[in-house]
Design a protein around this motif. Structure first.
Motif, PDB file in Angstrom:
ATOM      1  N   LYS A  13      -0.025   7.129  24.369  1.00  0.00           N
ATOM      2  CA  LYS A  13       0.671   8.060  23.499  1.00  0.00           C
ATOM      3  C   LYS A  13       2.131   8.123  23.933  1.00  0.00           C
ATOM      4  O   LYS A  13       2.424   8.208  25.118  1.00  0.00           O
ATOM      5  N   ALA A  14       3.018   8.059  22.977  1.00  0.00           N
ATOM      6  CA  ALA A  14       4.441   8.092  23.286  1.00  0.00           C
ATOM      7  C   ALA A  14       5.029   9.430  22.851  1.00  0.00           C
ATOM      8  O   ALA A  14       4.694   9.952  21.780  1.00  0.00           O
ATOM      9  N   LYS A  15       5.901   9.983  23.690  1.00  0.00           N
ATOM     10  CA  LYS A  15       6.628  11.195  23.342  1.00  0.00           C
ATOM     11  C   LYS A  15       8.110  10.943  23.559  1.00  0.00           C
ATOM     12  O   LYS A  15       8.528  10.569  24.647  1.00  0.00           O
ATOM     13  N   VAL A  16       8.873  11.137  22.504  1.00  0.00           N
ATOM     14  CA  VAL A  16      10.320  10.954  22.551  1.00  0.00           C
ATOM     15  C   VAL A  16      10.961  12.335  22.509  1.00  0.00           C
ATOM     16  O   VAL A  16      10.667  13.148  21.622  1.00  0.00           O
ATOM     17  N   THR A  17      11.825  12.628  23.472  1.00  0.00           N
ATOM     18  CA  THR A  17      12.487  13.927  23.559  1.00  0.00           C
ATOM     19  C   THR A  17      13.993  13.735  23.413  1.00  0.00           C
ATOM     20  O   THR A  17      14.606  12.991  24.183  1.00  0.00           O
ATOM     21  N   CYS A  18      14.566  14.426  22.416  1.00  0.00           N
ATOM     22  CA  CYS A  18      15.998  14.293  22.147  1.00  0.00           C
ATOM     23  C   CYS A  18      16.646  15.671  22.233  1.00  0.00           C
ATOM     24  O   CYS A  18      16.308  16.571  21.440  1.00  0.00           O
ATOM     25  N   LYS A  19      17.544  15.848  23.167  1.00  0.00           N
ATOM     26  CA  LYS A  19      18.251  17.120  23.351  1.00  0.00           C
ATOM     27  C   LYS A  19      19.612  17.017  22.652  1.00  0.00           C
ATOM     28  O   LYS A  19      20.477  16.260  23.089  1.00  0.00           O
ATOM     29  N   LEU A  20      19.760  17.801  21.584  1.00  0.00           N
ATOM     30  CA  LEU A  20      20.916  17.655  20.707  1.00  0.00           C
ATOM     31  C   LEU A  20      21.829  18.872  20.774  1.00  0.00           C
ATOM     32  O   LEU A  20      21.376  19.996  21.041  1.00  0.00           O
ATOM     33  N   SER A  21      23.093  18.638  20.500  1.00  0.00           N
ATOM     34  CA  SER A  21      24.071  19.702  20.294  1.00  0.00           C
ATOM     35  C   SER A  21      24.546  19.575  18.853  1.00  0.00           C
ATOM     36  O   SER A  21      25.325  18.673  18.520  1.00  0.00           O
ATOM     37  N   VAL A  22      24.052  20.480  17.993  1.00  0.00           N
ATOM     38  CA  VAL A  22      24.283  20.361  16.555  1.00  0.00           C
ATOM     39  C   VAL A  22      25.294  21.408  16.109  1.00  0.00           C
ATOM     40  O   VAL A  22      25.155  22.599  16.458  1.00  0.00           O
ATOM     41  N   PRO A  23      26.312  21.010  15.349  1.00  0.00           N
ATOM     42  CA  PRO A  23      27.300  21.986  14.881  1.00  0.00           C
ATOM     43  C   PRO A  23      26.656  23.104  14.061  1.00  0.00           C
ATOM     44  O   PRO A  23      25.800  22.859  13.213  1.00  0.00           O
ATOM     45  N   ALA A  24      27.067  24.335  14.340  1.00  0.00           N
ATOM     46  CA  ALA A  24      26.574  25.481  13.572  1.00  0.00           C
ATOM     47  C   ALA A  24      27.144  25.420  12.158  1.00  0.00           C
ATOM     48  O   ALA A  24      28.297  25.018  11.954  1.00  0.00           O
ATOM     49  N   PRO A  25      26.340  25.801  11.166  1.00  0.00           N
ATOM     50  CA  PRO A  25      26.827  25.754   9.773  1.00  0.00           C
ATOM     51  C   PRO A  25      28.085  26.610   9.573  1.00  0.00           C
ATOM     52  O   PRO A  25      28.107  27.787   9.922  1.00  0.00           O
ATOM     53  N   GLY A  26      29.144  25.997   9.057  1.00  0.00           N
ATOM     54  CA  GLY A  26      30.369  26.718   8.733  1.00  0.00           C
ATOM     55  C   GLY A  26      31.203  27.137   9.918  1.00  0.00           C
ATOM     56  O   GLY A  26      32.176  27.881   9.756  1.00  0.00           O
ATOM     57  N   ALA A  27      30.879  26.674  11.127  1.00  0.00           N
ATOM     58  CA  ALA A  27      31.633  27.086  12.321  1.00  0.00           C
ATOM     59  C   ALA A  27      32.929  26.292  12.432  1.00  0.00           C
ATOM     60  O   ALA A  27      32.912  25.055  12.478  1.00  0.00           O
ATOM     61  N   ALA A  28      34.049  27.002  12.485  1.00  0.00           N
ATOM     62  CA  ALA A  28      35.348  26.336  12.573  1.00  0.00           C
ATOM     63  C   ALA A  28      35.572  25.727  13.947  1.00  0.00           C
ATOM     64  O   ALA A  28      36.336  24.765  14.098  1.00  0.00           O
ATOM     65  N   ASN A  29      34.928  26.293  14.964  1.00  0.00           N
ATOM     66  CA  ASN A  29      35.139  25.825  16.339  1.00  0.00           C
ATOM     67  C   ASN A  29      34.052  24.853  16.803  1.00  0.00           C
ATOM     68  O   ASN A  29      33.927  24.577  18.002  1.00  0.00           O
ATOM     69  N   ALA A  30      33.243  24.337  15.861  1.00  0.00           N
ATOM     70  CA  ALA A  30      32.136  23.441  16.237  1.00  0.00           C
ATOM     71  C   ALA A  30      32.646  22.076  16.677  1.00  0.00           C
ATOM     72  O   ALA A  30      33.605  21.532  16.117  1.00  0.00           O
ATOM     73  N   SER A  31      31.985  21.543  17.699  1.00  0.00           N
ATOM     74  CA  SER A  31      32.265  20.162  18.123  1.00  0.00           C
ATOM     75  C   SER A  31      31.428  19.219  17.266  1.00  0.00           C
ATOM     76  O   SER A  31      30.259  19.511  16.980  1.00  0.00           O
ATOM     77  N   PRO A  32      31.997  18.088  16.837  1.00  0.00           N
ATOM     78  CA  PRO A  32      31.234  17.164  15.987  1.00  0.00           C
ATOM     79  C   PRO A  32      30.033  16.589  16.729  1.00  0.00           C
ATOM     80  O   PRO A  32      30.049  16.457  17.956  1.00  0.00           O
ATOM     81  N   PHE A  33      29.004  16.271  15.966  1.00  0.00           N
ATOM     82  CA  PHE A  33      27.792  15.717  16.591  1.00  0.00           C
ATOM     83  C   PHE A  33      28.078  14.338  17.173  1.00  0.00           C
ATOM     84  O   PHE A  33      28.760  13.516  16.558  1.00  0.00           O
ATOM     85  N   GLN A  34      27.528  14.105  18.349  1.00  0.00           N
ATOM     86  CA  GLN A  34      27.655  12.813  19.016  1.00  0.00           C
ATOM     87  C   GLN A  34      26.282  12.133  19.073  1.00  0.00           C
ATOM     88  O   GLN A  34      25.284  12.793  19.394  1.00  0.00           O
ATOM     89  N   PRO A  35      26.213  10.838  18.747  1.00  0.00           N
ATOM     90  CA  PRO A  35      24.925  10.125  18.880  1.00  0.00           C
ATOM     91  C   PRO A  35      24.336  10.343  20.271  1.00  0.00           C
ATOM     92  O   PRO A  35      25.059  10.297  21.281  1.00  0.00           O
ATOM     93  N   THR A  36      23.050  10.587  20.308  1.00  0.00           N
ATOM     94  CA  THR A  36      22.370  11.005  21.539  1.00  0.00           C
ATOM     95  C   THR A  36      21.218  10.088  21.881  1.00  0.00           C
ATOM     96  O   THR A  36      20.358   9.821  21.032  1.00  0.00           O
ATOM     97  N   VAL A  37      21.205   9.600  23.113  1.00  0.00           N
ATOM     98  CA  VAL A  37      20.099   8.768  23.599  1.00  0.00           C
ATOM     99  C   VAL A  37      18.941   9.686  24.008  1.00  0.00           C
ATOM    100  O   VAL A  37      19.154  10.684  24.719  1.00  0.00           O
ATOM    101  N   CYS A  38      17.741   9.360  23.584  1.00  0.00           N
ATOM    102  CA  CYS A  38      16.565  10.189  23.858  1.00  0.00           C
ATOM    103  C   CYS A  38      15.800   9.656  25.064  1.00  0.00           C
ATOM    104  O   CYS A  38      15.934   8.489  25.435  1.00  0.00           O
ATOM    105  N   LYS A  39      14.985  10.515  25.642  1.00  0.00           N
ATOM    106  CA  LYS A  39      14.086  10.114  26.721  1.00  0.00           C
ATOM    107  C   LYS A  39      12.714   9.803  26.145  1.00  0.00           C
ATOM    108  O   LYS A  39      12.251  10.485  25.216  1.00  0.00           O
ATOM    109  N   VAL A  40      12.069   8.795  26.702  1.00  0.00           N
ATOM    110  CA  VAL A  40      10.752   8.372  26.219  1.00  0.00           C
ATOM    111  C   VAL A  40       9.746   8.550  27.350  1.00  0.00           C
ATOM    112  O   VAL A  40       9.982   8.145  28.492  1.00  0.00           O
ATOM    113  N   TRP A  41       8.590   9.180  27.028  1.00  0.00           N
ATOM    114  CA  TRP A  41       7.537   9.433  27.997  1.00  0.00           C
ATOM    115  C   TRP A  41       6.239   8.847  27.474  1.00  0.00           C
ATOM    116  O   TRP A  41       5.993   8.777  26.295  1.00  0.00           O
ATOM    117  N   PHE A  42       5.398   8.423  28.442  1.00  0.00           N
ATOM    118  CA  PHE A  42       4.062   7.919  28.081  1.00  0.00           C
ATOM    119  C   PHE A  42       3.021   8.708  28.841  1.00  0.00           C
ATOM    120  O   PHE A  42       3.241   9.156  29.944  1.00  0.00           O
TER     121      PHE A  42
END
Length: 206
Positions: free
Chosen positions: A177-206
């Motif tokens: 069984k594979a489990k992929v875990t991706c920890k993301l920083s997602v811009p808040a809707p309508g937030a003027a001070n939000a940082s743009p999303f950056q592509p994120t490498v995920c961790k894979v567990w078996f």
């Protein structure tokens, strides 16, 4: 004296000596079989050199992410991710594929995905979408939500779970069984001070 005693014992109880001989023979066969299987597994490993799958979240956006006074989360999250099979001799079947979305370690979204097959060194793009409402537990979660909303970005985890089957030549065997875990920083809707999303490498567990 010892040999004479064993000979007398065998004459008195031949069944006992036969059972001992069969047990010894069976143990030898089992040990030999274990050694052969170990050698075969080692040879197959060096032939196929299996590698862990790789996964990356390419994009993530929140068109809605609001927490009511009753701690009910209204959400609309869209994610695009790429899963890659880096193996050169092994194909992979992904069954019972499920995507989960979590905030503050609490699951708020669930999206079943279609099963798929990956040939050698193939990549598959997945686009799970999460939308709806979910009650969140705890005052700490509400405080964390307000803090991250003020900062302009939400820490959201997206997990991908699947049962793997491995294809080697014409043979298919059940994999882990594979489990992929991706920890993301997602811009808040309508937030003027939000940082743009950056592509994120995920961790894979078996």
């Amino acid at each position: 004296m010892g040999s004479a005693s064993r000979a007398v014992s065998c004459l008195c109880c031949p069944c006992k000596c036969l059972a001992c001989g069969l047990l010894s023979c069976l143990c030898s066969i089992l040990v030999s079989l274990a050694v052969v299987l170990g050698v075969v597994a080692l040879i197959l490993y060096f032939i196929f050199k299996p590698h862990m799958i790789a996964a990356t979240v390419d994009s993530a956006s929140l068109s809605q992410f609001a927490l009511s006074a009753s701690s009910t989360l209204s959400y609309d999250l869209n994610v695009t991710m790429t899963v890659r099979n880096p193996n050169t001799r092994v194909g992979l079947y992904y069954d019972d594929v499920q995507a989960l979305a979590l905030f503050s370690d609490q699951r708020f979204g669930y999206a079943p995905l279609d099963a798929f097959y990956q040939g050698t060194q193939a990549s598959t793009q997945l686009s799970p979408g999460f939308r709806g409402t979910q009650l969140l537990q705890g005052d700490v979660t509400a405080a964390e939500f307000r803090q991250e909303q003020s900062a302009g970005n939400f820490a959201v985890d997206v997990d991908l779970n699947a049962k793997l089957r491995v294809k080697v030549w014409a043979f298919k065997v059940r994999g882990p069984k594979a489990k992929v875990t991706c920890k993301l920083s997602v811009p808040a809707p309508g937030a003027a001070n939000a940082s743009p999303f950056q592509p994120t490498v995920c961790k894979v567990w078996f």
